[in-house]
Design an enzyme around this catalytic site. Structure first.
Site, mmCIF file in Angstrom:
data_model
loop_
_atom_site.group_PDB
_atom_site.id
_atom_site.type_symbol
_atom_site.label_atom_id
_atom_site.label_comp_id
_atom_site.label_asym_id
_atom_site.label_seq_id
_atom_site.Cartn_x
_atom_site.Cartn_y
_atom_site.Cartn_z
ATOM 1 C CG ASP A 8 22.586 -13.814 11.460
ATOM 2 O OD1 ASP A 8 22.997 -12.691 10.727
ATOM 3 O OD2 ASP A 8 21.522 -14.227 12.161
ATOM 4 C CG ASP A 103 22.344 -8.176 9.041
ATOM 5 O OD1 ASP A 103 21.629 -8.428 8.573
ATOM 6 O OD2 ASP A 103 22.395 -8.595 10.629
ATOM 7 C CD GLU A 104 18.537 -12.911 8.521
ATOM 8 O OE1 GLU A 104 19.047 -13.889 8.301
ATOM 9 O OE2 GLU A 104 17.718 -11.773 8.324
#
Length: 354
Positions: A8, A103-104
């Site tokens: 993350d 983003d993860e």
């Protein structure tokens, strides 16, 4: 036993802006829409969070909490480029990568031979590579399954690593708050609390009949997750599950006809996005399963009405809008959204949270 890593990125959009403009590093910074357009905060850095600013918060509220907040509209092309770089790093370690957003992502490194198969050292090396090659920090969680890995990645944020080994699972989940479980939102957590159920250990001590009575199909998920059980595989097939458009309105809508007009403007936008997606290989193989209309009201409550097998036509959407409108409790409407859900493969159906 699987070895799952959840990566993350730390305040991703804001982090990219701080990397590119170091003068922003130590000032409260947020990416989002303006107060005038009734925008919301997409993400913010940690100095802004110290003032209580959070993602999905209305920009006006964020500026009240932090009047000197630096607000940027953001640059999605720049964020996508950084995400692509990060994805390339993931692929060096495993082909089993399941992106959740820019983003993860989940990584299954069970078969990775690097570092003698140590998932902890692999996660450390991934974080090191991301920092070295992109200038961005990432937090990681390592665990035997996706559910625990995702929770672990939040334990030592920002720029941290947390590992839950198989022999530590029972101890970790025992006092884990139920609101952290997949499928447990604020309202469900409140209902659980009223029954005296606050942590995972409480679920284990509760009668099954009580759980089924109050939570139906969710009871099975509560029981499994409270024991740290999650059989979902990391799914590297990037078949899209949904597609949607929404609009935050300049002023609250107080008339149903105004909502109809806005919905009629959103429909062509969604149809264009659907045409673009349908031109891809994945899109050609993904039939529409359901259509949904979402309303957010003046008091920030939101509701969604959906129907399976519904054509993407305005006259077919109006009954959904009408049902959502009836739930407003005399509040105005501040946001209208329109979404379609795709029929996914059997494997992906099993991979969905309960």
């Amino acid at each position: 036993m699987r070895k799952i890593i959840h990566i993350d990125m730390d305040c991703f959009f804001a982090a990219v802006e701080m990397r590119d403009n170091p003068a922003l590093k130590h000032v409260p910074l947020a990416i989002g829409g303006s107060r005038q357009s009734r925008g919301v905060i997409s993400t913010c850095n940690y100095p802004a969070r110290s003032y209580g600013v959070r993602s999905a918060m209305p920009t006006g509220q964020a500026l009240k909490l932090c009047p000197h907040l630096t607000l940027l509209h953001g640059n999605m092309d720049k964020y996508k480029l950084a995400s692509k770089q990060i994805r390339a790093i993931f692929n060096r370690y495993t082909e089993q990568v399941e992106p959740l957003s820019l983003d993860e992502a989940y990584l299954d490194v069970s078969d990775c031979k690097l570092f003698n198969g140590s998932a902890t050292r692999i996660a450390e090396d991934i974080r090191r590579s991301i920092l070295l090659e992109t200038g961005l920090t990432a937090s990681a969680g390592v665990a035997p399954n996706k559910f625990l890995a995702k929770i672990a990645s939040d334990e030592n944020k920002p720029d941290g690593l947390y590992v839950i080994t198989p022999d530590k699972v029972a101890e970790f989940v025992k006092n884990l708050q139920l609101i952290k479980l997949p499928g447990v939102g604020a309202k469900t957590a409140e209902r659980l609390s009223h029954l005296g159920l606050h942590n995972c250990i409480d679920i284990g001590n509760a009668p099954l009949s009580l759980l089924v009575k109050h939570f139906g199909a969710l009871a099975d998920s509560l029981l499994k997750r409270s024991q740290g059980i999650d059989e979902r595989p990391v799914c590297s097939n990037e078949q899209r599950k949904s597609l949607g458009v929404e609009r935050t309105l300049d002023h609250d809508l107080l008339q149903y006809t105004q909502c109809v007009e806005t919905l009629s403007q959103l429909l062509p936008q969604l149809q264009r996005r659907l045409e673009q997606y349908s031109s891809t290989a994945a899109g050609r193989l993904t039939p529409i399963q359901k259509v949904a209309v979402k309303l957010k009201f003046s008091d920030f409550r939101q509701t969604t009405v959906e129907k399976q097998g519904q054509p993407l036509q305005l006259d077919k959407l109006l009954p959904l809008l009408d049902e959502a409108w009836q739930r407003r409790e005399q509040q105005g409407v501040r946001l209208i959204g329109l979404q379609i859900g795709f029929k996914t493969s059997a494997l992906q159906q099993l991979a969905l949270p309960f």
